[in-house]
Motif scaffolding. Structure first.
Motif, PDB file in Angstrom:
ATOM      1  N   VAL A  99       0.820  -1.206   0.000  1.00  0.00           N
ATOM      2  CA  VAL A  99       0.000   0.000   0.000  1.00  0.00           C
ATOM      3  C   VAL A  99       0.858   1.263   0.000  1.00  0.00           C
ATOM      4  O   VAL A  99       0.339   2.370  -0.187  1.00  0.00           O
ATOM      5  N   LEU A 100       2.166   1.118   0.191  1.00  0.00           N
ATOM      6  CA  LEU A 100       3.022   2.295   0.358  1.00  0.00           C
ATOM      7  C   LEU A 100       3.044   3.188  -0.872  1.00  0.00           C
ATOM      8  O   LEU A 100       3.176   4.412  -0.764  1.00  0.00           O
ATOM      9  N   ASP A 101       2.920   2.613  -2.054  1.00  0.00           N
ATOM     10  CA  ASP A 101       2.987   3.413  -3.288  1.00  0.00           C
ATOM     11  C   ASP A 101       1.608   3.777  -3.825  1.00  0.00           C
ATOM     12  O   ASP A 101       1.475   4.182  -4.986  1.00  0.00           O
ATOM     13  N   GLY A 117     -11.155  -2.884  -6.616  1.00  0.00           N
ATOM     14  CA  GLY A 117      -9.703  -2.909  -6.760  1.00  0.00           C
ATOM     15  C   GLY A 117      -9.133  -1.680  -7.431  1.00  0.00           C
ATOM     16  O   GLY A 117      -8.015  -1.721  -7.965  1.00  0.00           O
ATOM     17  N   VAL A 118      -9.861  -0.564  -7.398  1.00  0.00           N
ATOM     18  CA  VAL A 118      -9.432   0.656  -8.078  1.00  0.00           C
ATOM     19  C   VAL A 118      -8.647   1.529  -7.105  1.00  0.00           C
ATOM     20  O   VAL A 118      -9.022   1.671  -5.939  1.00  0.00           O
ATOM     21  N   LEU A 119      -7.550   2.113  -7.575  1.00  0.00           N
ATOM     22  CA  LEU A 119      -6.710   2.969  -6.748  1.00  0.00           C
ATOM     23  C   LEU A 119      -6.668   4.383  -7.318  1.00  0.00           C
ATOM     24  O   LEU A 119      -6.943   4.596  -8.508  1.00  0.00           O
ATOM     25  N   VAL A 142      -4.362  -1.956  16.866  1.00  0.00           N
ATOM     26  CA  VAL A 142      -3.382  -1.246  16.037  1.00  0.00           C
ATOM     27  C   VAL A 142      -4.139  -0.399  15.027  1.00  0.00           C
ATOM     28  O   VAL A 142      -5.347  -0.541  14.840  1.00  0.00           O
ATOM     29  N   THR A 143      -3.406   0.480  14.383  1.00  0.00           N
ATOM     30  CA  THR A 143      -3.912   1.109  13.162  1.00  0.00           C
ATOM     31  C   THR A 143      -3.311   0.341  11.997  1.00  0.00           C
ATOM     32  O   THR A 143      -2.080   0.310  11.837  1.00  0.00           O
ATOM     33  N   TYR A 144      -4.152  -0.319  11.220  1.00  0.00           N
ATOM     34  CA  TYR A 144      -3.675  -1.129  10.098  1.00  0.00           C
ATOM     35  C   TYR A 144      -3.960  -0.398   8.794  1.00  0.00           C
ATOM     36  O   TYR A 144      -5.086   0.041   8.532  1.00  0.00           O
ATOM     37  N   ILE A 145      -2.942  -0.271   7.945  1.00  0.00           N
ATOM     38  CA  ILE A 145      -3.081   0.369   6.638  1.00  0.00           C
ATOM     39  C   ILE A 145      -2.636  -0.641   5.591  1.00  0.00           C
ATOM     40  O   ILE A 145      -1.474  -1.070   5.589  1.00  0.00           O
ATOM     41  N   GLY A 146      -3.542  -1.041   4.701  1.00  0.00           N
ATOM     42  CA  GLY A 146      -3.187  -2.038   3.702  1.00  0.00           C
ATOM     43  C   GLY A 146      -4.192  -2.108   2.578  1.00  0.00           C
ATOM     44  O   GLY A 146      -5.218  -1.418   2.584  1.00  0.00           O
ATOM     45  N   LEU A 147      -3.905  -2.941   1.592  1.00  0.00           N
ATOM     46  CA  LEU A 147      -4.814  -3.100   0.460  1.00  0.00           C
ATOM     47  C   LEU A 147      -6.033  -3.928   0.840  1.00  0.00           C
ATOM     48  O   LEU A 147      -7.109  -3.763   0.257  1.00  0.00           O
ATOM     49  N   ILE A 179      -8.942   0.281  10.927  1.00  0.00           N
ATOM     50  CA  ILE A 179      -8.593  -0.361   9.654  1.00  0.00           C
ATOM     51  C   ILE A 179      -8.706   0.673   8.531  1.00  0.00           C
ATOM     52  O   ILE A 179      -9.748   1.314   8.355  1.00  0.00           O
ATOM     53  N   VAL A 180      -7.636   0.816   7.757  1.00  0.00           N
ATOM     54  CA  VAL A 180      -7.637   1.720   6.604  1.00  0.00           C
ATOM     55  C   VAL A 180      -7.242   0.913   5.367  1.00  0.00           C
ATOM     56  O   VAL A 180      -6.129   0.387   5.281  1.00  0.00           O
ATOM     57  N   THR A 181      -8.172   0.785   4.431  1.00  0.00           N
ATOM     58  CA  THR A 181      -7.943   0.098   3.158  1.00  0.00           C
ATOM     59  C   THR A 181      -8.383   1.036   2.037  1.00  0.00           C
ATOM     60  O   THR A 181      -8.892   2.126   2.317  1.00  0.00           O
ATOM     61  N   PRO A 182      -8.206   0.656   0.768  1.00  0.00           N
ATOM     62  CA  PRO A 182      -8.618   1.568  -0.310  1.00  0.00           C
ATOM     63  C   PRO A 182     -10.067   2.036  -0.208  1.00  0.00           C
ATOM     64  O   PRO A 182     -10.392   3.128  -0.680  1.00  0.00           O
TER      65      PRO A 182
END
Length: 723
Positions: free
Chosen positions: A459-461, A476-478, A694-699, A711-714
């Motif tokens: 998710v970093l980029d 699945g759109v970014l 935790v604070t989770y950041i991912g796809l 939870i933070v996702t797209p």
């Protein structure tokens, strides 16, 4: 809450609202539901499977029917995807051979033989006059019979659906998240907010609604529920009037105002009167939308309300009977006299405008003293500037380090794009670096304090969603500018469209470019096959819906870039068709299966932008031979008809260069700011989930996180943007 709101929750959160009903033995039905989901690339989480198993079979079946319908539409599997060549990607003929076959078949058809002979005498044959060209020559069942079952692969997409709270709580939480978003929503998000605002009008409300378009949608619901709208500018009232007429609350497109009821007329005029009475200077905003105000005045008759004199002033300004100078015009006058200090002093009263003018102010400052004054003013008002504006300026300044003469790309809020040479003078390094340091410090200070942050490296980029309008709706759109890895041997694009009233021909194409953005070759209806892959065949009419595919062998691709595009050859625009979407699949070489398999779909996005050429994303080969996707979400104006990849390849290459070489602000930047302020940040390798919140950041959201985790996702990446 009515059950029809459940699909909104699933689409936006990937959570299934906790089903209610009698307890029972639903385990068998729940496992069958899970199996059906897997065929579409989805799966039940362990918690959701356990919850469903304890309910009655009837409740599980009802939940399954609703949810399957939703997720299949998310993946594009709610329609039948047929292809012209039934064996695709096998046995796709050479283009010239295929066209000759269509001609020979037409010559054997007595109804068109004479017409084709006449065309041959002239030396040019219109493919659309050949009966066997452009229409399906077999049924969908014939297609299914021609293909083996898809073999499962470890790389297939599996999107996990999680157990949510009760429907009422999930709907309320989604409404609060959308209404209180710190960044503008996309078209789908704004439409869904409008759907939710009515049922949620009497429930909890966000503490603040910073985006004016969101406020207009909420204000309509408040007004219809008998509550006072939230208005503090005259433009808020105009947006509300647009919302009441089902118009464009962004004010980008003209609204055909309806004649409102007397109560709504009074509410609008009362709101206007109050805003202007409290702050007469806000009349300066009227000129910006003068024509819209004049059209609205014809519908709400302000002269019928003499007791609201301040509202009447708005329409007097719109008609030119009264002149009120806007801040923009005053600033332009000062800059026209080269009075940069005067312009800075004026713009300090509107911090957002000052920040949007920083580049110009620094370029037009003639002395070091003036440049220092610009930076000092920015530092002074920085705490008052919206987070998304601060981040936008931070990204802009980062990209201003390059020398002038590069290409400059412009993208409006609808995704319409164009590029031109950048002949601006440089922003000098001392001021640029000083501002960047101040902006980073301000954003770092606004980020929420959290004990521990867990980050998925993939998710970093991903680019920060500074506006939802830079991201198409879909699965699945970014956001535009994001980079994501592409793993698989076969890359398959698809487009589906269904026309509303007129014969409509969309053409899927893929342009291959070299490292210098030069054209290598392309696949399209004019080039059905090459060493890279195959085109599924041209479909030219879609009354019941039509699909086109391009199959690419990534290892065989010549060049560095692959740019899929959808061209409108004839008929309705993207915003006029009944439905249209684009996506791509990734497969292993031996998986087989139908041309469209939802479990292999990695991205599916709606095509609803302006223009006649859509550029959803591009693919780039890295130095190590791996491939990455770069998200574009762009639309080109195109020609009125007959758009083809051959005609727009130069424009596409120029735009791609501008986007590919621009450095977007990504999640990596915010994570770095978090770490810089002492937050414990760690990368998650997909192993054991941590104990405690935790604070989770991912796809994607992993299973097993503590229930109090953030939870933070797209799906809710906008939550990272501070207010």
């Amino acid at each position: 809450m009515v059950i029809t709101l459940e699909p909104l929750v699933v689409r936006h959160t990937l959570r299934v609202p906790s089903p209610t009903g009698p307890a029972g033995q639903g385990g068998v039905a729940a496992r069958q539901f899970d199996t059906a989901l897997m065929s579409a690339g989805f799966k039940l989480s362990a918690d959701l499977l356990r919850h469903l198993s304890g309910l009655s079979e009837g409740v599980v079946v009802d939940t399954a029917v609703r949810t399957l319908r939703t997720v299949r539409e998310m993946a594009g599997d709610h329609v039948r995807h047929n292809v012209y060549f039934v064996d695709f990607p096998a046995n796709v003929p050479d283009t010239a051979d295929f066209w000759m076959k269509c001609v020979l078949q037409a010559l054997a058809d007595g109804t068109v033989r004479d017409s084709v002979l006449a065309q041959l005498d002239d030396g040019v044959v219109d493919l659309l006059t050949l009966p066997s060209y452009g229409t399906y020559q077999h049924s969908y069942d014939d297609l299914l019979a021609a293909h083996d079952e898809l073999l499962a692969a470890t790389g297939d997409r599996t999107t996990v659906l999680h157990l949510g709270a009760g429907l009422d709580d999930e709907v309320s939480a989604l409404y609060l998240a959308l209404a209180g978003s710190t960044t503008p929503l996309g078209e789908e998000g704004l439409r869904d907010l409008a759907t939710l605002a009515g049922p949620c009008a009497d429930g909890p409300q966000p503490a603040e609604i910073p985006v004016r378009e969101n406020r207009a949608v909420v204000n309509r619901a408040r007004l219809e529920a008998g509550s006072a709208p939230l208005l503090d500018t005259v433009t808020d009232v105009l947006r509300l009037a647009c919302a009441l007429s089902d118009g464009d609350v962004s004010l980008a497109e003209p609204t055909r105002f309806r004649s409102p009821s007397r109560s709504l007329r009074r509410a609008l005029l009362t709101g206007l009167d109050s805003v202007v009475a409290d702050a007469p200077a806000k009349l300066a905003d009227v000129a910006r939308h003068r024509e819209a105000w004049k059209r609205l005045g014809e519908r709400i008759h302000p002269h019928d309300y003499p007791e609201l004199p301040h509202a009447a002033e708005v329409f007097a300004v719109a008609r030119g009977e009264r002149t009120v100078r806007s801040l923009d015009s005053l600033a332009e006058e000062l800059l026209g006299r080269a009075d940069v200090p005067g312009a800075v002093k004026l713009l300090k009263s509107a911090p957002g405008k000052l920040f949007r003018s920083l580049d110009r102010l620094l370029r037009e400052a003639l002395t070091q003293q003036e440049r220092d004054a610009v930076v000092a003013a920015a530092e002074e008002v920085l705490p008052e500037v919206a987070g998304r504006v601060v981040l936008s300026v931070r990204e802009h300044l980062h990209n201003r380090a390059a020398s002038s003469g590069e290409r400059r790309v412009f993208v409006n809020r609808s995704g319409r794009a164009w590029a031109t040479a950048d002949d601006r003078a440089l922003v000098l390094p001392p001021e640029r670096e000083r501002l960047i340091a101040a902006l980073d410090a301000e954003i770092g200070g606004r980020l929420p304090e959290t004990a521990r942050v867990l980050v998925d490296p993939d998710v970093l980029d991903v680019a920060l969603p500074l506006s939802g309008k830079a991201t198409a709706a879909g699965l699945g759109v970014l956001p535009r500018g994001s980079v994501s890895p592409v793993d698989g041997e076969l890359l398959r694009f698809f487009v589906y469209w269904r026309q509303t009233a007129r014969t409509t021909d969309f053409d899927l194409s893929a342009l291959m470019l070299g490292p210098g953005y030069e054209t290598i070759n392309w696949l399209s209806y004019t080039a059905l096959s090459d060493v890279e892959g195959e085109h599924s065949g041209d479909i030219v009419d879609a009354p019941e819906g039509a699909s086109e595919f391009i199959n690419l062998r990534l290892g065989a691709v010549r060049g560095t870039f692959v740019v899929p595009q959808v061209n409108i050859f004839a008929g309705e625009l993207f915003e006029e068709v009944e439905e249209s979407f684009f996506g791509f699949m990734l497969r292993e070489a031996e998986q087989g299966g139908r041309p469209f398999e939802p479990a292999t779909v990695r991205m599916k996005s709606e095509l609803r932008g302006p223009g006649r050429v859509a550029l959803p994303l591009a693919f780039r080969r890295a130095d190590d031979g791996s491939w990455q996707a770069k998200w574009l979400h762009l639309y080109l104006r195109g020609a009125p008809s007959a758009n083809r990849v051959e005609r727009n390849r130069v424009t596409v290459a120029m735009l791609l260069r501008a986007i590919a070489e621009r450095e977007y602000l990504t999640v990596r930047h915010l994570v770095g700011l978090m770490a810089g302020r002492g937050t414990a940040v760690s990368l998650w390798d997909g192993g054991t989930t941590p104990i405690g919140p935790v604070t989770y950041i991912g796809l994607e959201r992993p299973e097993g996180l503590h229930p109090d985790s953030r939870i933070v996702t797209p799906e809710n990446l906008r939550d990272l943007i501070p207010a």
